[in-house]
Design an enzyme around this catalytic site. Structure first.
Site, PDB file in Angstrom:
ATOM      1  N   LYS A 132      -0.826   4.900   4.321  1.00  0.00           N
ATOM      2  CA  LYS A 132      -1.576   3.785   5.029  1.00  0.00           C
ATOM      3  C   LYS A 132      -1.119   3.720   6.493  1.00  0.00           C
ATOM      4  CE  LYS A 132      -4.100  -0.415   4.451  1.00  0.00           C
ATOM      5  NZ  LYS A 132      -5.241   0.136   4.898  1.00  0.00           N
ATOM      6  N   HIS A 178       0.806  -1.036   0.130  1.00  0.00           N
ATOM      7  CA  HIS A 178       0.072   0.269   0.048  1.00  0.00           C
ATOM      8  C   HIS A 178       0.986   1.245   0.016  1.00  0.00           C
ATOM      9  CE1 HIS A 178      -3.432  -2.667   1.254  1.00  0.00           C
ATOM     10  NE2 HIS A 178      -4.176  -1.802   0.640  1.00  0.00           N
TER      11      HIS A 178
END
Length: 274
Positions: free
Chosen positions: A167, A163
């Site tokens: 995040k 990600h």
């Protein structure tokens, strides 16, 4: 052709990245019957008092961003929540009080938040998904079935997820959902099999363990791969997201599915008939 039934939707966290994408999908006309009627933000948001149409670069729609969650739950048929864990207990409580359908996409929930969501299902239809992508949820079913058919003594299971640098939770909710699907397929409890990190002299792999490793960097939207590894062969099941709008589309589709359902707990797989 019969006109689609109107479903009044409220967005919690409306001015956030996901909230704006959900609004755009509602305004797009791709989801007949979907109508935005409420938009809520926190008290320090720059968007308070602004029209949601203008916020997403369109003509004014007549829905102003407010702080009034009570009014949103009263007005809307379904509330979509992509805020943060700090507000989940409050929002689940409002769903319980009003009986309104509640679509929850917030990740990183603790036992406290999960318990509040479970209570809400007693009075309201609640659909919770760590990932609103239709493709991811289809993949979860494939992971469970694959794990069921491949013996734990032959095949090791490893999950790798990537990600973007912003995040805040790790592993991702989607990775944990995949690990849960694998554990379900094997008929074991995830807490007994999960290995969320490895470092140092860890020794040989524990048979039956389900490993999860994480990458964070750049602007990666979300990539997930589950590997079933045996001596001489590997099976890899992957999903790669290239456009964040797929999550918004899934959330609106979930809201339309959930509207009018009886109180209880629902998942994307129910929407897909899996």
């Amino acid at each position: 052709m019969t006109a689609a039934k109107e479903v009044k939707i409220g967005i919690l966290g409306a001015a956030g990245r996901m909230g704006q994408m959900i609004a755009r999908e509602i305004f797009s006309g791709q989801f007949p019957g979907a109508k935005l009627v409420a938009a809520v933000e926190h008290n320090k948001s720059w968007a308070i008092g602004k029209d949601m149409g203008g916020i997403v670069g369109l003509e004014p729609c007549g829905v102003t961003v407010t702080l009034d969650k009570q009014a949103a739950f009263k007005t809307a048929d379904v509330l979509i929540d992509f805020t943060n864990v700090d507000t989940t207990v409050e929002h689940a409580g409002l769903a319980y009080q009003t009986g309104k359908a509640y679509v929850l996409g917030t990740t990183g929930l603790t036992e406290r938040e999960r318990a509040a969501v479970t209570v809400a299902t007693q009075k309201a239809p609640v659909l919770q998904a760590y990932n609103m992508s239709v493709g991811v949820n289809l993949l979860l079913s494939l992971i469970e079935e694959t794990a069921r058919r491949l013996g734990p003594d032959e095949f090791d299971i490893e999950i790798f997820e990537s990600h973007h640098r912003h995040k805040v939770d790790a592993p991702s909710g989607t990775a944990l959902a995949m690990a849960e699907a694998a554990a379900n397929g094997r008929g074991v409890k995830l807490k007994d099999a999960l290995v969320p990190a490895r470092f140092g002299q860890i020794g040989a792999r524990v048979p039956g363990s389900i490993g999860v490793s994480v990458f964070r960097g750049g602007d990666v939207i979300g990539d997930h791969t589950v590997t079933f590894a045996a001596m001489g062969e590997r099976i890899e099941l992957s999903h790669k997201a290239s456009d964040r709008s797929l999550f918004a589309k899934g959330a609106v589709r979930a809201a339309l599915f959930l509207a009018g359902k009886p109180a209880g707990s629902y998942a994307i797989k129910d929407m897909l008939g899996l």
